[in-house]
Write a protein that holds these residues in place. Structure first.
Motif, PDB file in Angstrom:
ATOM      1  N   TYR A 252       0.835  -1.210   0.000  1.00  0.00           N
ATOM      2  CA  TYR A 252       0.000   0.000   0.000  1.00  0.00           C
ATOM      3  C   TYR A 252       0.867   1.257   0.000  1.00  0.00           C
ATOM      4  O   TYR A 252       0.633   2.196  -0.760  1.00  0.00           O
ATOM      5  CB  TYR A 252      -0.918  -0.034   1.216  1.00  0.00           C
ATOM      6  N   LYS A 253       1.893   1.249   0.832  1.00  0.00           N
ATOM      7  CA  LYS A 253       2.784   2.408   0.906  1.00  0.00           C
ATOM      8  C   LYS A 253       3.624   2.573  -0.361  1.00  0.00           C
ATOM      9  O   LYS A 253       4.091   3.670  -0.664  1.00  0.00           O
ATOM     10  CB  LYS A 253       3.698   2.290   2.122  1.00  0.00           C
TER      11      LYS A 253
ATOM     12  N   GLU B 156       0.646   8.261  -4.242  1.00  0.00           N
ATOM     13  CA  GLU B 156      -0.482   8.752  -3.448  1.00  0.00           C
ATOM     14  C   GLU B 156      -1.792   8.700  -4.216  1.00  0.00           C
ATOM     15  O   GLU B 156      -2.834   8.312  -3.666  1.00  0.00           O
ATOM     16  CB  GLU B 156      -0.213  10.187  -2.987  1.00  0.00           C
TER      17      GLU B 156
ATOM     18  N   ARG C  36      -3.042   5.181  -4.174  1.00  0.00           N
ATOM     19  CA  ARG C  36      -3.558   4.803  -2.845  1.00  0.00           C
ATOM     20  C   ARG C  36      -4.987   5.309  -2.674  1.00  0.00           C
ATOM     21  O   ARG C  36      -5.849   4.613  -2.127  1.00  0.00           O
ATOM     22  CB  ARG C  36      -2.658   5.359  -1.735  1.00  0.00           C
TER      23      ARG C  36
END
Length: 342
Positions: free
Chosen positions: A246-247, A251, A254
């Motif tokens: 996920y990281k 952005e 996400r």
């Protein structure tokens, strides 16, 4: 000429394969434990369609239903280590990865579905979720209520905690469920979800507890006679992701994945809510189950039988601070709801 043509075709095919492989920058393989006809799978289909479309093809999603990769717990383990990127969790399984998540399975903790959703959006839960991600490399993105859990059995109607005495009640592998049935005087018997129908059919257990929609969809009415709609625990199916993966996403991606998970949860909840409120009770009666709704006084007996033992268990396992913080948050949610209608 023929060999030249074949070479050209081979080169074109290789280019097409290379182009297709390069189209997706990220792959999400996701596992869940229910059938392709279930509301949960429909939610995951929405996730797949939304994420692939709104990522502009940068993310490719493969959803593997029906426990193809193992039990719910086994799939979560695979997501934890990164063998897959996402998995289906529920309120009965997340505590093995982060102990305080057992709070989500506390009987009578939530009065209704909306109360649970507000709690999941609270700062108190955000801190729990961050801690789970740090400790286990798993993060909960969204959760859908699949209805409150209810009791079924083949021995007698359960109208009070005393009626649970001696009944071998199947529970998931969750300490909270074990403590709940024990507090009521029953005999809690852990059985994996995948073995539950056979265990009831063969008399290994006398009963089980699940939401009405699940009882109907999985034909438990074929092997169970009595149903008590006591609404003791809110079922929460969750979309869980590997935190490292996920990281690693930019952005903007996400945000796409998070929104897709929230849309998936909303899709499942819509269909489950209709089942639980409208269709399931009548359908189960028509299938021959004896359905009982406890009176307010009887419902209070269930709450009284479990409240102190369960809170004592939680505080012993987790400490006073987090348990008191959760109950304080729920009190704030209820107070805000009361103020909103005044």
């Amino acid at each position: 000429m023929t060999s030249f043509k074949a070479a050209l075709l081979g080169a074109a095919g290789a280019l097409a394969l290379a182009s297709g492989a390069a189209a997706a920058e990220f792959d999400i393989r996701a596992s869940h434990g229910e059938s392709i006809e279930s509301p949960l799978h429909k939610g995951w289909q929405v996730f797949e369609a939304y994420v692939e479309g709104n990522s502009g093809g940068r993310i490719e999603v493969t959803v593997l239903p029906s426990s193809q990769l193992g039990t719910i717990g086994e799939a979560l383990e695979q997501a934890k280590i990164g063998a897959i990127q996402m998995a289906h969790g529920d309120e009965q399984n997340l505590d093995r990865f982060y102990g305080p998540m057992v709070i989500l399975a506390t009987p009578y903790l939530f009065a209704n579905d909306e109360e649970a959703q507000v709690f999941l959006r609270s700062d108190t839960f955000a801190k729990m979720n961050d801690a789970m991600a740090e400790q286990s490399n798993l993060r909960l993105l969204a959760a859908a209520s699949y209805g409150f859990r209810t009791f079924t059995n083949n021995v007698r109607p359960i109208k009070s905690p005393a009626d649970m005495e001696g009944i071998r009640m199947r529970v998931p592998p969750s300490p909270m469920s074990l403590e709940m049935v024990k507090a009521m005087g029953g005999s809690p018997t852990p059985v994996p979800w995948e073995e539950l129908y056979g265990a009831m059919q063969q008399g290994v257990v006398d009963g089980q507890e699940n939401p009405l929609g699940v009882i109907h969809d999985y034909s438990f009415w074929q092997v169970q006679k009595y149903l008590t709609v006591d609404n003791h625990q809110l079922g929460l199916n969750s979309l869980v992701i590997n935190e490292t993966f996920y990281k690693s996403l930019p952005e903007e991606l996400r945000e796409v994945v998070l929104t897709g998970a929230q849309m998936a949860a909303a899709t499942e909840y819509g269909e489950r809510n209709y089942q639980a409120r409208v269709s399931a009770v009548d359908a189960l009666r028509e299938k021959g189950m004896e359905v009982y709704f406890p009176t307010p006084e009887e419902a209070q007996q269930f709450r009284d039988a479990t409240r102190e033992p369960l809170q004592a268990y939680l505080k012993e396992e987790l400490g006073d601070e987090i348990v008191e913080a959760v109950y304080a948050e729920i009190d704030r949610i209820r107070e805000a709801a009361r103020n909103a209608v005044q």
